[in-house]
Design a protein around this motif. Structure first.
Motif, mmCIF file in Angstrom:
data_model
loop_
_atom_site.group_PDB
_atom_site.id
_atom_site.type_symbol
_atom_site.label_atom_id
_atom_site.label_comp_id
_atom_site.label_asym_id
_atom_site.label_seq_id
_atom_site.Cartn_x
_atom_site.Cartn_y
_atom_site.Cartn_z
ATOM 1 N N ALA A 151 0.830 -1.209 0.000
ATOM 2 C CA ALA A 151 0.000 0.000 0.000
ATOM 3 C C ALA A 151 0.862 1.256 0.000
ATOM 4 O O ALA A 151 0.525 2.250 -0.655
ATOM 5 C CB ALA A 151 -0.928 -0.010 1.210
ATOM 6 N N LEU A 152 1.983 1.211 0.718
ATOM 7 C CA LEU A 152 2.876 2.359 0.782
ATOM 8 C C LEU A 152 3.483 2.653 -0.591
ATOM 9 O O LEU A 152 3.566 3.815 -1.009
ATOM 10 C CB LEU A 152 3.985 2.102 1.800
ATOM 11 N N ILE A 153 3.896 1.596 -1.295
ATOM 12 C CA ILE A 153 4.449 1.789 -2.637
ATOM 13 C C ILE A 153 3.411 2.418 -3.559
ATOM 14 O O ILE A 153 3.695 3.369 -4.298
ATOM 15 C CB ILE A 153 4.940 0.446 -3.215
ATOM 16 N N LEU A 154 2.190 1.888 -3.517
ATOM 17 C CA LEU A 154 1.126 2.446 -4.352
ATOM 18 C C LEU A 154 0.864 3.911 -4.000
ATOM 19 O O LEU A 154 0.668 4.755 -4.887
ATOM 20 C CB LEU A 154 -0.155 1.633 -4.167
ATOM 21 N N GLY A 155 0.865 4.222 -2.702
ATOM 22 C CA GLY A 155 0.628 5.591 -2.276
ATOM 23 C C GLY A 155 1.708 6.543 -2.736
ATOM 24 O O GLY A 155 1.414 7.642 -3.233
ATOM 25 N N VAL A 156 2.963 6.133 -2.600
ATOM 26 C CA VAL A 156 4.077 6.988 -3.022
ATOM 27 C C VAL A 156 4.045 7.206 -4.526
ATOM 28 O O VAL A 156 4.265 8.316 -5.013
ATOM 29 C CB VAL A 156 5.420 6.378 -2.577
ATOM 30 N N MET A 157 3.767 6.141 -5.279
ATOM 31 C CA MET A 157 3.664 6.273 -6.739
ATOM 32 C C MET A 157 2.574 7.267 -7.116
ATOM 33 O O MET A 157 2.771 8.123 -7.998
ATOM 34 C CB MET A 157 3.375 4.911 -7.364
ATOM 35 N N THR A 158 1.432 7.165 -6.458
ATOM 36 C CA THR A 158 0.311 8.055 -6.762
ATOM 37 C C THR A 158 0.643 9.498 -6.428
ATOM 38 O O THR A 158 0.359 10.421 -7.223
ATOM 39 C CB THR A 158 -0.937 7.611 -5.980
ATOM 40 N N ILE A 159 1.256 9.712 -5.279
ATOM 41 C CA ILE A 159 1.588 11.080 -4.860
ATOM 42 C C ILE A 159 2.595 11.711 -5.811
ATOM 43 O O ILE A 159 2.441 12.867 -6.233
ATOM 44 C CB ILE A 159 2.127 11.077 -3.417
ATOM 45 N N ILE A 160 3.656 10.971 -6.153
ATOM 46 C CA ILE A 160 4.687 11.518 -7.041
ATOM 47 C C ILE A 160 4.093 11.845 -8.406
ATOM 48 O O ILE A 160 4.358 12.910 -8.982
ATOM 49 C CB ILE A 160 5.853 10.530 -7.177
ATOM 50 N N THR A 161 3.267 10.943 -8.925
ATOM 51 C CA THR A 161 2.650 11.182 -10.239
ATOM 52 C C THR A 161 1.715 12.378 -10.191
ATOM 53 O O THR A 161 1.722 13.231 -11.103
ATOM 54 C CB THR A 161 1.885 9.935 -10.693
#
Length: 229
Positions: free
Chosen positions: A24-34
């Motif tokens: 979930a953390l990886i998905l969250g970081v990817m979403t925020i950066i994008t």
């Protein structure tokens, strides 16, 4: 339930929660950066130069980590049409053969992943064509730890690795062995999950590698709703 089993269940629950949190953390970081990159690009005509590369690495981590997690939770897709028409004894034998093939495959992946990653981490590659039979002799010309990524800058809190892995030379960008570490780590997790699955089949706790039937359940739910309508 005994105290030992209670502790094992707590540990297993903690590990599962940790894995799910990491995904979930990886998905969250990817979403925020994008999202931030889109706002900066279209709103301020700028952007995070390293954003695309970091998201690419995170996506690769997510895939590699998710593969082993899917095996652990039996969320991977599979076909059990033949297993359902044979006897329990034949089903168990076929499942054990399938598990052995998966373990063999995971070993091949782990060997290849280690040999590729070791090239960037100043570590020896393995010998042997199929299975690792040892480690090659390292030569100074084999060192590749100075290889850096393209855009992601080197954070200051990682400078402690420079004296012992890059001969004191400073990195401008993150060395490749850091993001590439997920290759052997993900392959190792996959091997562990397949070994665990094989152990469950051998002990009789499960009949096959295929336990989840989410597609069938979803079709059944839709059919049930249609009947009610």
């Amino acid at each position: 339930m005994s105290s030992r089993n209670h502790k094992d269940s707590l540990l297993g629950h903690f590990v599962s929660e940790l894995e799910e949190t990491f995904i979930a953390l990886i998905l969250g970081v990817m979403t925020i950066i994008t999202f931030v990159n889109v706002i900066l690009r279209y709103g301020f005509n700028t952007g995070l130069i390293w954003g695309l590369e970091l998201v690419t690495f995170l996506f690769a981590w997510l895939v590699l980590f998710g593969v082993s997690y899917a095996v652990k939770t039996t969320a991977n897709l599979g076909v059990d049409a033949i297993l359902n028409i044979v006897s329990p004894t034949a089903r168990r034998a076929m499942s054990l053969i399938a598990a052995a093939v998966c373990v063999f495959y995971a070993i091949l992946i782990l060997k290849g992943a280690w040999d590729y990653w070791a090239n960037f981490a100043n570590l020896p590659q393995t010998t042997g064509r199929w299975f690792p039979t040892g480690f090659e002799e390292m030569k100074r010309t084999s060192y590749r730890s100075w290889y850096e990524v393209v855009d992601i800058p080197m954070p200051e809190w990682l400078r402690f690795i420079e004296p012992w892995i890059n001969q004191g030379e400073a990195y401008e960008k993150i060395p490749r062995f850091i993001p590439y570490f997920m290759l052997p780590f993900g392959a190792f997790l996959l091997l562990v999950r397949f070994v665990q699955a094989a152990g469950r089949i051998w002990s009789g706790a499960e009949e096959s590698l295929i336990v989840s039937h989410e597609a069938e359940d979803a079709v059944g739910d839709v059919a049930h709703l249609n009947k009610e309508d």
